[in-house]
Scaffold this active site. Structure first.
Site: not given
Ligand SMILES: Nc1ncnc2c1ncn2[C@@H]1O[C@H](COP(=O)(O)OP(=O)(O)OP(=O)(O)O)[C@@H](O)[C@H]1O
Length: 357
Positions: A63, A192, A196, A200-201, A203, A235
């Site tokens: 992130e 989703h 936000d 991370r959630t 994972r 991605y």
């Molecule tokens: N095209 C896609 N289809 C499905 N999921 C996606 C796609 N692009 C991104 N994502 C998911 O969305 C997540 C990002 O969402 P968000 O920004 O809410 O989470 P974050 O925890 O803040 O960010 P990050 O994953 O970058 O740490 C990515 O880690 C991925 O798992």
């Protein structure tokens, strides 16, 4: 962007292809070995903190919350002299991970509300599932929208209820648990549900799912480093499931991450284990005040401080300071100053943790 409507689980087609079945064998073998190595550590709980901090750093880096090892260990000390917003966010990640582990240990299931609690601990807000439309997933380079997740609150709740069932009711699908983990990760990221912290959630949910299904006793398999190293593919493959129903590549990607990270973690834990034994002998043979609690403290907190020792050993501040200063004088720990406080570094442990691939 294609017009795509996210369906409910279970999947209607068989995605356990020959290639997937073959890869499952090696991924499971590595994971089982990791489970065994973890069990051979005297106090396994130290690993949640030590390895959890590593994962918090890696997962947050996806992130773009970038910190150094030094920063995250300093942040854990909570001393006045240290301020870093990013390190604070990384600390939130580890408390979210620990909270998730606590919840599944107590309740044995992972509910929607548990997932909300984990995300709330991570983001330090109580926004819950998205209520206001407008969230879209964009290509980071072009800014083009690649996927619009469900916008409406009731649809999100409905899909999350279905996912909760899928996570907890083994009879809904007879796929292998690792295949299910890959499906769950895809489904969660595609719903989703939050404004936000979805990545991370998601994972954190992965590793909790492994523990819930007895593939691990502790949450110590962290896929974030693999994802960072193969981020574009991550991605792209998530998107391919949606656009071309290409499950095989996505499942193979996740299985490969499990296998690779298991192997790396086995090496890392083996090194930590050897160092624990080395320190155990060193301390036991040379210091009257040796105790298992002291040893655990030095491995749970790569940077430790007087208050941690006071609390873990139940000794006075003066005694705790005496122990740490003596270990520093003998070069077993390195004493450093931060603001008005001191901290003590387990240098050999830090070397293992930071030189690690
Ligand atoms: N095209 C896609 N289809 C499905 N999921 C996606 C796609 N692009 C991104 N994502 C998911 O969305 C997540 C990002 O969402 P968000 O920004 O809410 O989470 P974050 O925890 O803040 O960010 P990050 O994953 O970058 O740490 C990515 O880690 C991925 O798992």
């Amino acid at each position: 962007m294609i017009d795509f409507k996210l369906g409910k689980l279970p999947l209607s087609k068989d995605i356990e292809t020959k290639k997937v079945l073959k890869k499952l064998t090696s991924a499971h073998r590595a994971l089982a070995e990791l489970k065994g190595v973890v069990s051979s550590i005297p106090n396994q709980n130290i690993l949640i903190n030590t390895l959890g901090l590593q994962e918090a750093k890696d997962s947050s880096a996806i992130e773009n919350i970038i910190t150094t090892h030094d920063d995250i260990y300093k942040a854990e000390l909570n001393l006045d002299g240290f301020k870093s917003l990013n390190a604070k966010e990384v600390q939130n990640y580890i408390s979210a991970l620990k909270k998730g582990f606590e919840l599944i240990t107590k309740q044995k299931i992972l509910t929607k509300n548990n997932i909300i609690s984990i995300q709330s601990e991570l983001e330090k807000n109580n926004a819950g599932f998205r209520k206001v439309p407008g969230t879209a997933l964009k290509n980071a380079t072009t800014g083009e929208t690649v996927y619009t997740p469900p916008q409406d609150y009731d649809t999100i709740v409905d899909l999350m209820t279905n996912l909760e069932q899928y996570i907890n009711d083994a009879t809904m699908s007879d796929f292998d648990d690792l295949v299910k983990m890959a499906i769950i990760h895809y489904q969660f990221e595609s719903i989703h549900p939050f404004y936000d912290g979805n990545g991370r959630t998601g994972r954190i949910i992965n590793v909790l799912y492994l523990v819930m299904n007895d593939l691990l006793n502790l949450p110590v398999l962290y896929l974030s480093r693999y994802i960072i190293e193969h981020k574009i593919e991550y991605y792209k493959l998530l998107q391919e499931v949606r656009e071309t129903d290409n499950w095989e590549k996505w499942i193979l990607y996740i299985l490969d991450s499990v296998e690779q990270i298991s192997k790396e973690t086995i090496i890392l834990i083996s090194k930590i284990k050897a160092l624990i034994f080395e320190y155990k002998n060193l301390l036991r043979n040379n210091y009257k005040f040796y105790s298992q609690d002291l040893l655990n403290n030095l491995f749970k907190h790569p940077y430790t401080k007087i208050e941690f020792i006071e609390k873990d050993l139940g000794v006075s501040r003066i005694t705790a300071a005496k122990y740490l200063n003596l270990l520093a004088k003998d070069n077993i720990l390195k004493k450093e100053k931060l603001g008005t406080g001191n901290y003590y570094v387990n240098i050999k442990l830090i070397k293992i943790l930071t030189l690690e691939k």
